[in-house]
Motif scaffolding. Structure first.
Motif, PDB file in Angstrom:
ATOM      1  N   LYS A 164      27.128  58.051  34.018  1.00  0.00           N
ATOM      2  CA  LYS A 164      25.844  59.432  33.075  1.00  0.00           C
ATOM      3  C   LYS A 164      24.458  59.308  33.739  1.00  0.00           C
ATOM      4  N   MET A 165      24.640  58.295  34.767  1.00  0.00           N
ATOM      5  CA  MET A 165      23.025  58.512  35.461  1.00  0.00           C
ATOM      6  C   MET A 165      23.634  59.292  36.243  1.00  0.00           C
ATOM      7  N   SER A 166      24.508  59.760  37.166  1.00  0.00           N
ATOM      8  CA  SER A 166      24.201  59.808  38.713  1.00  0.00           C
ATOM      9  C   SER A 166      24.983  61.549  38.801  1.00  0.00           C
ATOM     10  N   ALA A 167      24.775  62.220  39.140  1.00  0.00           N
ATOM     11  CA  ALA A 167      25.068  63.425  39.155  1.00  0.00           C
ATOM     12  C   ALA A 167      26.132  64.150  40.606  1.00  0.00           C
ATOM     13  N   ASP A 168      25.662  62.944  41.511  1.00  0.00           N
ATOM     14  CA  ASP A 168      26.178  62.828  42.717  1.00  0.00           C
ATOM     15  C   ASP A 168      27.148  62.060  43.520  1.00  0.00           C
ATOM     16  N   SER A 169      27.823  60.849  42.396  1.00  0.00           N
ATOM     17  CA  SER A 169      28.376  60.101  42.864  1.00  0.00           C
ATOM     18  C   SER A 169      29.461  59.422  41.632  1.00  0.00           C
ATOM     19  N   HIS A 170      30.408  58.629  41.890  1.00  0.00           N
ATOM     20  CA  HIS A 170      30.920  59.099  40.289  1.00  0.00           C
ATOM     21  C   HIS A 170      32.026  57.354  40.724  1.00  0.00           C
ATOM     22  N   ILE A 171      32.355  56.236  40.303  1.00  0.00           N
ATOM     23  CA  ILE A 171      32.951  55.550  39.956  1.00  0.00           C
ATOM     24  C   ILE A 171      34.092  55.600  39.625  1.00  0.00           C
ATOM     25  N   SER A 172      35.239  55.613  39.706  1.00  0.00           N
ATOM     26  CA  SER A 172      36.473  55.209  39.261  1.00  0.00           C
ATOM     27  C   SER A 172      37.131  54.325  38.089  1.00  0.00           C
ATOM     28  N   GLN A 173      37.963  54.705  36.767  1.00  0.00           N
ATOM     29  CA  GLN A 173      38.467  53.986  36.994  1.00  0.00           C
ATOM     30  C   GLN A 173      39.974  52.882  37.489  1.00  0.00           C
ATOM     31  N   ILE A 174      40.191  51.929  37.810  1.00  0.00           N
ATOM     32  CA  ILE A 174      40.524  50.786  37.951  1.00  0.00           C
ATOM     33  C   ILE A 174      41.302  50.372  37.676  1.00  0.00           C
ATOM     34  N   ILE A 175      43.183  50.558  37.644  1.00  0.00           N
ATOM     35  CA  ILE A 175      44.002  50.355  37.082  1.00  0.00           C
ATOM     36  C   ILE A 175      44.945  49.277  37.756  1.00  0.00           C
ATOM     37  N   LEU A 176      45.514  48.016  37.291  1.00  0.00           N
ATOM     38  CA  LEU A 176      45.804  47.213  37.720  1.00  0.00           C
ATOM     39  C   LEU A 176      46.696  47.022  37.001  1.00  0.00           C
ATOM     40  N   VAL A 177      48.516  47.824  37.373  1.00  0.00           N
ATOM     41  CA  VAL A 177      49.273  47.721  36.421  1.00  0.00           C
ATOM     42  C   VAL A 177      50.360  46.572  37.146  1.00  0.00           C
ATOM     43  N   ALA A 178      51.131  45.344  36.126  1.00  0.00           N
ATOM     44  CA  ALA A 178      51.557  44.305  36.970  1.00  0.00           C
ATOM     45  C   ALA A 178      52.690  44.541  36.230  1.00  0.00           C
ATOM     46  N   ASP A 179      54.012  45.009  36.071  1.00  0.00           N
ATOM     47  CA  ASP A 179      55.657  44.890  35.772  1.00  0.00           C
ATOM     48  C   ASP A 179      55.691  43.292  36.064  1.00  0.00           C
ATOM     49  N   GLU A 180      56.331  42.938  35.089  1.00  0.00           N
ATOM     50  CA  GLU A 180      56.864  41.966  34.886  1.00  0.00           C
ATOM     51  C   GLU A 180      56.095  40.395  35.792  1.00  0.00           C
ATOM     52  N   CYS A 181      54.750  40.615  35.056  1.00  0.00           N
ATOM     53  CA  CYS A 181      53.689  39.371  35.665  1.00  0.00           C
ATOM     54  C   CYS A 181      53.986  38.223  35.347  1.00  0.00           C
ATOM     55  N   GLN A 182      55.321  37.963  35.032  1.00  0.00           N
ATOM     56  CA  GLN A 182      55.037  36.528  34.594  1.00  0.00           C
ATOM     57  C   GLN A 182      55.270  35.842  36.184  1.00  0.00           C
ATOM     58  N   THR A 183      55.650  36.905  36.859  1.00  0.00           N
ATOM     59  CA  THR A 183      56.159  36.083  38.378  1.00  0.00           C
ATOM     60  C   THR A 183      54.678  35.680  39.148  1.00  0.00           C
ATOM     61  N   LEU A 184      53.610  35.975  38.674  1.00  0.00           N
ATOM     62  CA  LEU A 184      52.237  36.039  38.971  1.00  0.00           C
ATOM     63  C   LEU A 184      52.308  34.325  38.601  1.00  0.00           C
ATOM     64  N   PHE A 185      52.913  34.310  37.639  1.00  0.00           N
ATOM     65  CA  PHE A 185      52.352  32.827  36.602  1.00  0.00           C
ATOM     66  C   PHE A 185      53.400  31.492  36.142  1.00  0.00           C
ATOM     67  N   THR A 186      54.119  31.660  37.016  1.00  0.00           N
ATOM     68  CA  THR A 186      55.215  30.727  37.868  1.00  0.00           C
ATOM     69  C   THR A 186      54.831  29.418  37.979  1.00  0.00           C
ATOM     70  N   ASP A 187      55.540  28.172  38.233  1.00  0.00           N
ATOM     71  CA  ASP A 187      54.830  27.105  38.293  1.00  0.00           C
ATOM     72  C   ASP A 187      56.296  26.703  39.420  1.00  0.00           C
ATOM     73  N   ASN A 188      56.630  27.625  39.462  1.00  0.00           N
ATOM     74  CA  ASN A 188      57.289  27.089  41.228  1.00  0.00           C
ATOM     75  C   ASN A 188      57.087  27.763  42.787  1.00  0.00           C
ATOM     76  N   ALA A 189      55.782  28.082  42.874  1.00  0.00           N
ATOM     77  CA  ALA A 189      54.774  29.011  43.299  1.00  0.00           C
ATOM     78  C   ALA A 189      55.152  28.493  45.153  1.00  0.00           C
ATOM     79  N   LYS A 190      55.598  28.914  45.690  1.00  0.00           N
ATOM     80  CA  LYS A 190      55.357  27.918  47.373  1.00  0.00           C
ATOM     81  C   LYS A 190      54.897  27.438  48.236  1.00  0.00           C
ATOM     82  N   ASN A 191      53.200  28.833  47.853  1.00  0.00           N
ATOM     83  CA  ASN A 191      52.367  27.957  48.202  1.00  0.00           C
ATOM     84  C   ASN A 191      51.009  27.707  46.494  1.00  0.00           C
ATOM     85  N   LYS A 192      50.553  26.322  46.214  1.00  0.00           N
ATOM     86  CA  LYS A 192      49.839  26.525  45.648  1.00  0.00           C
ATOM     87  C   LYS A 192      48.929  26.494  45.453  1.00  0.00           C
ATOM     88  N   LYS A 193      48.070  26.651  46.710  1.00  0.00           N
ATOM     89  CA  LYS A 193      46.892  27.003  46.596  1.00  0.00           C
ATOM     90  C   LYS A 193      46.546  28.206  46.951  1.00  0.00           C
TER      91      LYS A 193
END
Length: 552
Positions: free
Chosen positions: A452-481
């Motif tokens: 609203k303040m800036s007439a010369d530049s614009h920052i977009s909305q970034i949306i991360l869409v993660a389908d089957e997101c349980q894959t990110l939060f399983t307890d059997n990841a190969k690299n725990k760290k």
């Protein structure tokens, strides 16, 4: 011998505990409570099957078959070793007057092979069980990771189904002694390469003796090392047992030793004196030995991979011609109508508390279609300068149509390499840090105020869409760290992303396999889209269950 697996055993123990603790004053009340328990168990079995249809095969309804094929392909694509395979046989047990058919499995990590009983009238049984077993083996692993070798020196034609439906890269047949012995030598070469560390392709080879003993007596000695030691090189044997008289001087593989080989027969353990006609519960009901539309689709997938003709068509030139809506930060995309005909919108609006969203819905609920509706309506309404999409699809098929859309910044279609997944998440963190500096320099508290303040530049909305997101939060990841760092970064986005125009749209069939998806993320999500799912999942995601109607 064929056995059950832990997940199925737990289901049965749960059923037994619930049934034995029914407290009912009348038979009618008992029958009602028993029916509710059995229905609940069927739902649990469906959930296991939805997560991995190979582990617990259940025949899908016609309108769900394509999605089940995608689930099979998704589960297979992540495997490097073969899971336990359902043998299309059961161990039937009785719990009071309920007959429970427990699926039996062969675990090739623990056995060199399987023996299928085909003596004295059991020939058709053996043929069907072989067909189901080998089809399941092919479906359990990534395409190209299983090869079938049929030995048929007596021209039994028992492998004709596979020869007719698959090309020679999948299966081959050996009808003479010389070619069968040549196969043995090539497999021994593979064993030697594996032993020397020269081979790491993890391709499974299955040698199928279609007429044991007639085939075996002619070439058995050539296969001794393969039968005894081949399993360490992913080489297994399957015997169709028609007789058992190994000729003198021929290596005896001991295929009747159930401590060594998985023995597949049709015997069950139900007691004849109990009436089980009232309730008959079968946990697995899919046989790939039977001709069906679903089996035809499985064959099509095994030959040609996943087909994309049903993916939504996205005409980018038409989208590019759209007169885009102007926004400083708020995003709205129509997703349906109320019973009164009023439009319902998916919203990202920091001024009204719409920061992040979560979609949950089991197989057949329309979850994937719902995500497509949100994405398509966003990119049709807003310019690429207003909406940037980071799309993660751990089934590997849903988001491919958006590859050429300008709104799409990143599309990740599997999680074969956890580092790539984390790099995408870390890039969003870097975006937040860069935007923070921009906002501080401009004296703005968030992206909306900055735009609203800036007439010369614009920052977009970034949306991360993660389908089957349980894959990110399983307890059997190969690299725990690495996973710990990634989850911490997602939590940071959930907590701070709203100010910097970075938002989460997470989706899954179930929270069951996401034990690491904790309150640091879930408590920051204000929008819950709960499609048909188990009540327990809905309650975990949205505890105020008195505002919801249970499924069914």
């Amino acid at each position: 011998m064929a056995k059950t697996i832990a997940a199925i055993d737990m289901l049965v123990k749960y059923l037994e505990h619930r049934i034995r603790n029914i407290k009912a004053d009348t038979k009618e009340a008992y029958d009602i409570e028993r029916g509710e328990i059995v229905d609940e168990l069927k739902q649990l079995a469906e959930r296991i099957s939805n997560i991995d249809p190979i582990i617990l095969p259940r025949l899908p309804k016609a309108d769900l078959q394509d999605e089940v094929i995608r689930n099979i392909a998704s589960a297979a694509s992540k495997r490097t070793t073969m899971p336990p395979i359902y043998t299309d046989t059961t161990c039937n047990i009785g719990i009071q007057n309920i007959a429970v058919c427990l699926p039996k499995y062969v675990d090739f990590s623990e056995t060199p092979g399987a023996t299928i009983y085909g003596i004295n009238g059991w020939e058709e049984f053996a043929q069907k069980k072989m067909t189901h077993l080998l089809m399941s083996v092919l479906l359990s692993m990534p395409l190209g990771k299983v090869r079938l070798h049929f030995i048929d020196l007596n021209f039994s034609c028992k492998a004709q189904f596979f020869i007719d439906n698959f090309d020679r890269s999948v299966c081959n047949i050996y009808c003479d002694v010389q070619s069968a012995k040549g196969l043995a030598e090539s497999l021994k070469t593979k064993m030697a390469q594996r032993l020397r560390g020269e081979l790491s392709d993890n391709i499974y080879d299955f040698v199928v003796f279609l007429d044991f003993l007639n085939d075996y007596n002619k070439i058995g000695n050539a296969y001794r090392q393969i039968i005894e030691k081949g399993a360490f090189a992913y080489i297994h044997t399957v015997f169709i047992l028609n007789d058992y008289k190994v000729e003198e001087g021929v290596y005896d593989p001991g295929i009747l030793d159930e401590d060594k080989f998985c023995f597949i027969n049709g015997y069950t353990t139900l007691k004849d004196e109990i009436d089980y006609t009232e309730v008959f519960l079968s946990l697995a009901n899919l046989s790939l030995a039977k001709d069906s539309d679903f089996r035809s689709k499985c064959i099509e997938y095994l030959n040609n991979g996943l087909q994309t003709e049903d993916e939504p068509e996205i005409d980018e030139p038409e989208i590019d011609k759209t007169e885009y809506a102007v926004t400083t930060s708020a995003i709205e995309a129509p997703i349906g109508k109320t019973t009164d005909g009023e439009t319902v919108d998916f919203k990202i609006d920091v001024n009204r508390g719409h920061y992040h969203a979560f979609v949950i819905g089991e197989t057949g609920s329309g979850k994937s279609r719902f995500l497509h509706d949100i994405i398509i309506n966003m990119i049709a309404k807003y310019s690429p300068e207003d909406v940037e999409l980071y799309l993660m699809d751990f089934k590997g098929v849903e988001f491919n149509p958006y590859r050429d859309i300008k709104h799409s910044r990143v599309i990740l279609v599997d999680r074969a390499d956890e580092r790539i997944t984390y790099e995408v998440i870390r890039e969003l963190k870097q975006k937040m840090e860069e935007r923070q500096k921009t906002l501080v320099a401009a004296g703005a508290s968030d992206v909306d105020e900055y735009n609203k303040m800036s007439a010369d530049s614009h920052i977009s909305q970034i949306i991360l869409v993660a389908d089957e997101c349980q894959t990110l939060f399983t307890d059997n990841a190969k690299n725990k760290k690495l996973q710990t760092e990634m989850i911490a970064t997602i939590a940071l986005i959930a907590q701070q992303g709203r100010a910097y125009g970075v938002h989460l749209l997470l989706a899954t069939q179930s929270l069951t396999n996401a034990p690491l998806l904790g309150a640091s993320i879930l408590n920051q999500i204000g929008e819950h889209y709960i499609l048909p799912c188990l009540p327990a999942d809905a309650a975990d995601l949205y505890p105020n269950t008195n505002r919801m109607k249970p499924k069914g």
